[in-house]
Design an enzyme around this catalytic site. Structure first.
Site, PDB file in Angstrom:
ATOM      1  N   HIS A 166      15.013 122.400  12.835  1.00  0.00           N
ATOM      2  CA  HIS A 166      14.249 121.158  12.926  1.00  0.00           C
ATOM      3  C   HIS A 166      13.239 121.192  14.065  1.00  0.00           C
ATOM      4  O   HIS A 166      12.235 120.479  14.021  1.00  0.00           O
ATOM      5  CB  HIS A 166      15.200 119.973  13.117  1.00  0.00           C
ATOM      6  CG  HIS A 166      14.475 118.666  13.240  1.00  0.00           C
ATOM      7  ND1 HIS A 166      13.739 118.123  12.208  1.00  0.00           N
ATOM      8  CD2 HIS A 166      14.337 117.810  14.287  1.00  0.00           C
ATOM      9  CE1 HIS A 166      13.196 116.978  12.608  1.00  0.00           C
ATOM     10  NE2 HIS A 166      13.550 116.765  13.854  1.00  0.00           N
ATOM     11  N   CYS A 167      13.462 122.012  15.092  1.00  0.00           N
ATOM     12  CA  CYS A 167      12.632 121.927  16.303  1.00  0.00           C
ATOM     13  C   CYS A 167      11.454 122.908  16.335  1.00  0.00           C
ATOM     14  O   CYS A 167      10.304 122.509  16.455  1.00  0.00           O
ATOM     15  CB  CYS A 167      13.508 122.152  17.536  1.00  0.00           C
ATOM     16  SG  CYS A 167      14.700 120.836  17.833  1.00  0.00           S
ATOM     17  N   ILE A 168      11.753 124.203  16.247  1.00  0.00           N
ATOM     18  CA  ILE A 168      10.748 125.219  16.545  1.00  0.00           C
ATOM     19  C   ILE A 168       9.517 125.139  15.639  1.00  0.00           C
ATOM     20  O   ILE A 168       8.393 125.208  16.123  1.00  0.00           O
ATOM     21  CB  ILE A 168      11.374 126.634  16.497  1.00  0.00           C
ATOM     22  CG1 ILE A 168      12.588 126.701  17.429  1.00  0.00           C
ATOM     23  CG2 ILE A 168      10.350 127.677  16.925  1.00  0.00           C
ATOM     24  CD1 ILE A 168      12.319 126.314  18.845  1.00  0.00           C
TER      25      ILE A 168
END
Length: 433
Positions: free
Chosen positions: A270-272
């Protein structure tokens, strides 16, 4: 009794909005220290599981969850009016991108609207969802502040970025250092005291929410840029006939000035793949252009297509086209030893292969079913005959357990190892990225 006293003696009721990969582990840690925690969710299946003490997150053991549920310290509900009973509210909702790669803050806005309806005075609100710098003060603060409620006096507002790393055996919610940035010093002090009651890690206080918001964006931008560099180096090394994995191992022997990052079929989670675009969006508002970051995103986004090109090259060397070929993907989660499919590059590889007419299958011990086009597709059994029948086996996730790589190496016609999992440079049927 004021809020500080409630925090210190653990009588404050804590509400967690969003019980996913961030919210559920956080809720369990807080409840384990004696706080009464109410989790707010829209997904009724999640609510039922939590209230039965059944975890659907791999980093949370069902036994631990069941223990706090049975003690009456944790429950889940879809009744958001109960927010009015909470003295501390932590927002852990998704912050995705829309199809134009613009930030989608609809979940934060919905949470803000709901909190505003029910929040009492003397409430501490903490946003943990990753977002662009300015969100806390420009969206949440105006939503809560009015003639009767002033931030820092009648309610307290903080940003504290989540740093969850699914599958990490060493660092989990309890022992990951925390960053807090409050709209006022009292806001930050209350949040620091609150986190200090259940974390076994340092808590770093920054000047404002913007510094805390930027901290998370900077951390993940650092990673996405270095992943892109590793991926670009892998492409160059392949063309030059150089083993990129040996190069990285050799460079890592330098005790300063180098940090290893590894290539792969793309970046997931979900982040990178998402967070740097939040910064790009915000930067454009001040007439700044994040060319370096956007280029890194382009390189990483192009890796699944590069993997398919490598598959096509391998098939071509055997005199076969991609169309009609039988391809087995080993591992479809976005990283090793977890069941998280969010933004997984393996799924993009799968999409491209099928678009080119290949017959694609997958094996993943952590993901027994993958929903595609509304249909649950099962993981195939990793058996000798099936592996031998495949034209190419592609290792797209470096699972350390649950996959018999010796069987694959022995029976596969060709293996494209995008993660250097087999680590046998002398195997004649194993090809690196």
């Amino acid at each position: 009794m004021d809020l500080l006293d409630r925090i210190q003696n653990r009588t404050a009721i804590v509400g967690i909005i969003g019980l996913g990969y961030v919210g559920l582990p956080l809720a369990v840690e807080i409840a384990s220290e004696g706080f009464e925690v109410t989790g707010f969710e829209l997904n009724t299946e999640k609510i039922h599981k939590i209230n039965e003490g059944i975890s659907y997150i791999s980093d949370v053991e069902s036994a631990t969850l069941k223990k706090v549920v049975e003690k009456g310290l944790m429950k889940a509900t879809e009744d958001f009016s109960q927010i009015g009973k909470c003295q501390i509210i932590v927002i852990c909702v998704p912050t995705p991108l829309d199809r134009f790669k613009q930030p989608d803050l609809s979940y934060i806005n919905q949470a803000a609207d709901t909190i505003q309806l029910h929040m009492q005075k003397e409430t501490l609100v903490i946003l943990e969802s990753t977002t662009y710098p300015g969100t806390t003060e420009e969206i949440l603060k105006p939503a809560f502040e009015n003639d009767e409620k002033k931030v820092g006096e009648d309610f307290f507002l903080v940003f504290s970025p989540e740093r969850v790393d699914p599958g990490n055996k060493k660092y989990k919610t309890r022992n990951i250092p925390k960053v807090v940035g409050g709209c006022t010093k009292k806001c930050a002090d209350l949040a620091k005291t609150f986190y200090g009651t259940f974390l076994e890690a340092p808590i770093f206080q920054v000047s404002t929410p913007k510094e805390a918001e930027m901290t998370k964006i900077y951390e993940n931008t650092f990673r996405v840029v270095n992943c892109a560099l590793a991926n670009e180096m892998a492409i160059i090394c392949n063309k030059l006939g150089i083993n990129i994995w040996e190069v990285i191992d050799a460079a890592t022997t330098k005790p300063f000035g180098f940090m290893p990052f590894y290539p792969g079929p793309g970046v997931g989670g979900h982040c990178i793949p998402i967070d740097p675009f939040y910064l790009s969006y915000r930067a454009r508002a001040v007439d700044s252009h994040t060319r370096f970051i956007e280029l890194a995103g382009e390189i990483n986004d192009a890796m699944p297509a590069y993997v398919v090109n490598r598959i096509a090259d391998l098939l071509n060397s055997f005199g076969k086209p991609v169309k009609g070929s039988k391809i087995l993907l080993l591992g479809v989660s976005y990283k090793a030893d977890i069941d998280d499919l969010r933004e997984s590059p393996a799924l993009t590889v799968w999409d491209i292969l099928e678009a080119k007419g290949a017959e694609a299958f997958f094996h993943d011990p952590y993901c027994p079913l993958v929903k595609r086009n509304g249909i649950n597709v099962p993981s195939v059994a990793l058996e000798n005959d099936f592996v031998e029948s495949c034209d190419v086996v592609v290792i797209t996730a470096a699972h350390k357990t649950g996959v018999n790589y010796e069987l694959v190496k022995k029976h596969a016609k060709a293996v494209l190892d995008t993660k250097n999992t087999i680590m046998d440079k002398d195997a004649p049927n194993v090809y690196l990225l």
